[in-house]
Design a protein around this motif. Sequence first.
Motif, short mmCIF file in Angstrom:
data_model
loop_
_atom_site.label_atom_id
_atom_site.label_comp_id
_atom_site.label_asym_id
_atom_site.label_seq_id
_atom_site.Cartn_x
_atom_site.Cartn_y
_atom_site.Cartn_z
N LEU A 1 0.83 -1.20 0.00
CA LEU A 1 0.00 0.00 0.00
C LEU A 1 0.87 1.26 0.00
CD1 LEU A 1 -2.84 -1.08 2.46
CD2 LEU A 1 -3.02 -0.72 0.01
N ARG A 2 1.98 1.23 0.73
CA ARG A 2 2.89 2.40 0.70
C ARG A 2 3.41 2.64 -0.71
NH1 ARG A 2 4.90 0.35 5.80
NH2 ARG A 2 4.28 1.75 7.51
N THR A 3 3.73 1.56 -1.40
CA THR A 3 4.21 1.69 -2.78
C THR A 3 3.12 2.27 -3.67
OG1 THR A 3 5.71 -0.18 -2.49
CG2 THR A 3 5.14 0.44 -4.75
N ARG A 4 1.89 1.81 -3.51
CA ARG A 4 0.77 2.35 -4.31
C ARG A 4 0.54 3.82 -4.00
NH1 ARG A 4 -4.55 -1.13 -4.24
NH2 ARG A 4 -5.04 0.45 -5.82
N ILE A 5 0.67 4.21 -2.73
CA ILE A 5 0.49 5.61 -2.36
C ILE A 5 1.57 6.46 -3.01
CG2 ILE A 5 0.60 7.23 -0.43
CD1 ILE A 5 -0.75 5.02 1.28
#
Length: 918
Positions: free
Chosen positions: A602-606
């Motif tokens: 999710l951090r990568t997607r953000i």
Amino acid sequence: MIKLLTSLKRQPADNCIILTYNVDLPFYEYMVFEPLYAAGCRNALVVCDPVQYEQALRDVPLLKHAGQRYLLLPGRTSPSGAFHPKLILLTSDGGGRLYVTSGNLTKAGYTRNWEVVTLFEYHSNKPDPVAWTAFRWAFDVVSQVIDRSAAPELAAQRLEQIMGTTPWLREEPPLSPSAQAWLLHNLDRPLWAQVLERYQQEDGSPVDEAVVVSPFFDGGARAIAALLADCHPQRLRLYTQGPGHGLSPRVLEAVLGRHPVKAEAYDLELGARRLHAKTLLLRTQSGVWAATGSANFSAPAWLHPASSGNTELIVLRFEPDAAHFDTWLGRLTINAMPLDLSEPAELEQETPVASQPSFELLSASREGRRLVLRLAQALPAGARLTVQLAGQETAQFCCECWQTAADHTIVLQVPASVSLPDTPQVVSLVVGPGPKASASNPVLLHNLQALRHFGQPAVRRDRPHIPPAMQPESYEHCVQILEMLHDLLATNSEQLRRHRGILTAQARQRERQMEVENEGEYDPEEHFVDEQIRRRVVTSGAELYADYPDQLTYESVLRAILAAVYHPAPVPGDGSPEDISFTLDLPEPPPPPDDAAEAERLRTRIANGFRRLVRNFAQGTNDETYMAEVPPRYLAELFVIIGAYLRVVWRSGMLDRDCFLDCSRELFGAFWGKAGQPGAWEQIRTGMPDDELTAFMAQVQLGAQSWLHAYIVSEQTQEDEADIYELAAWLRHLHAVLGPPADVLSALRIEDYQRLWRASTPADAELLPAQALAEQLNNWSRPYNDATLLSEISTWASAEPHISYATQAGLSRVPSLEVTMPLTEEDLDRCLRVFVLFLAWPQAKSVAWARFSSPKPEVDTDDIQQVTIFYRGDEHSLLFAVKRGSGKYHPCIDRYGVTAQVLARASVSDLAALGSDR
């Protein structure tokens, strides 16, 4: 105390039911129905007073949707009185809004009059039993009104659709309501009997004071007499407006004389606004009772059921604080004057007397060319019927053979020669030939096929919840918001064309419609009312969106962003309520998912979401076509939205430092520009009118937001020593376009600065005073290295700088700065300033040399050819020589005793005053 029209259109709904006394149909269509319909509201019904219904039908030639996309019916619950309720019921699958108001469905009632509104809101994810009970009560009231109307079959499907699209309304209430608020109607019992019963059951303590606000009273003062007889207040205050209140001095004196009460009557001075609010306050020894809604303080409204009086709706509330409603009452009565009762009052008739037709037509509908007419009584068998159709087109046809059903319904086939346009039409009947013919009243023709087609529930676009101040509720929620912003924000030409293409088509359609509308007396511009406002209100970028759900979503995002940066200062003496109350109640940042791999995903997607959003914005600002078409204000709002959400997500720990810094620099470079490269701001500054630009910058605190963001970036950059010079150059450019940070931040109120700080920095960050923040920014903006100094000089007109190490004055490897540039007298101080920077940075130099040379091959005798500057720190010696076209040097300053500190503060004129000592 809300701006009803603004509030009504702010939240999309699937269903909209309005009960009103009178109705301005052009106003309703343009200002209420069309925005709601565009936002997905497909089920719309208006019920009004029968006499006012007939008056409203005169505007049918100006309309587009009556009987085609919404139903309009007369309410027939009061055969001897007025159908007088004021209610707005909005519902969707996720919640709803219910307004019980004193305002009619007119321009004045929704925008200009002094009205009183009680608002109930329900959210299915946060069930409120009090609100649920209110909505269920409202649905039941509408159902009863429809059941008693002349054509319940027309509206039955509309009621079924409400239940079908509002699942929470079908459920049982989650808990028993405990709040002391009751919604009352008089369909079966008089209002006064119900209010008195509730007061006696819940309170029963002596009434110290009764306050009545009402534009109309009954001439016999019977409602006042009932109040005094049943409650025995020690004091009575009456508030009304103008001569049309209906109070008789003789009758009122007789009524008051029968009771030991201190009575006062006042005339309200409300400027251009009309008093239309209806309120009864009873102050008891236990608290205060308030009844608000549609009921004037008259006998038909309060002392009769609907069958023998008016039809009315009110909300009854009890508050233990006797002064609970004093703020509202004080604003209303601040300019009250004693009411002059020496002259008999004029009785303004709120209900005009209807002309009685020879026979009554109750309803009309059509299915294709099949016309169904329902009458109140049977017609003479074999009579000749003439059906008259009126609207934008008029037509009529005769029918010799027809039959009446048991319920007095007539079914006719419209001849093929008669045009049946898909526009609103009014139907009336004429029975018999010649002068002895009798005519019916007109009714609206409801096109059942069109109503079914346009009444199908809309399929709504699934979009995430917009949280206060854009604070995501979870990592997944943050990703959803980023995806929504990427789809919503027109950051490039492709997205802009998509929105603008729809907008242009709609604008052309509206222009064609306006040509037709302006042939009549109705002017759509009359819908807009001038209101006193706290600050100048300007149009937002939401106007770019032709798709109304997109527009509402964009407005919700912008409001959430502004909640963190803008809170209007109160204006003393301004009684108008705020349109939007900005609050900032930030929750704790959400924790990451328990699964480490999921959290990293999710951090990568953000991070990728922000990089894509900022990259698209930067590409848009470099696209000449996009920049030529995008509205300047919208472009500025994009910067504010992206920048604010970037800070919010970073402060919540969901975005890593490197991504935050990279996106911030790219975003600011695209908007504010870089040294020698103007960004989008230059076009915004020149493209917006000065007053609009000033108001916008104050509203969004553009300068303060930018400087605070720059502070966060600068603080995070200090960890990388190699970046401090690029950072300093960046800050110096911001200083040039934004102004000094101390000036910008000092213009903020303390509370606004604190709100902005809290919404932009981590929760554990200690508040840094604005002055200290500005000083720190100034310190960070000072460093130079050779690259940033050369880059800054290169922004000068036709300047070509370079740095080398050369032999000068017998000294080897002397740091040397050479610049080719046009030279004027005004450039001498600039040359000196650059030399001082070159001498001091990136480390202080013990010796330095610089030469600034004009590229002009031919010069006049006084023109400047060269400026040579040489400084030795060990001798504190300075040479500053300006070579002229004549070959002479003037000024030529060559002296000792000039320290680096003196040189840093001096101008050329200061040095010239020192003279030379060599």
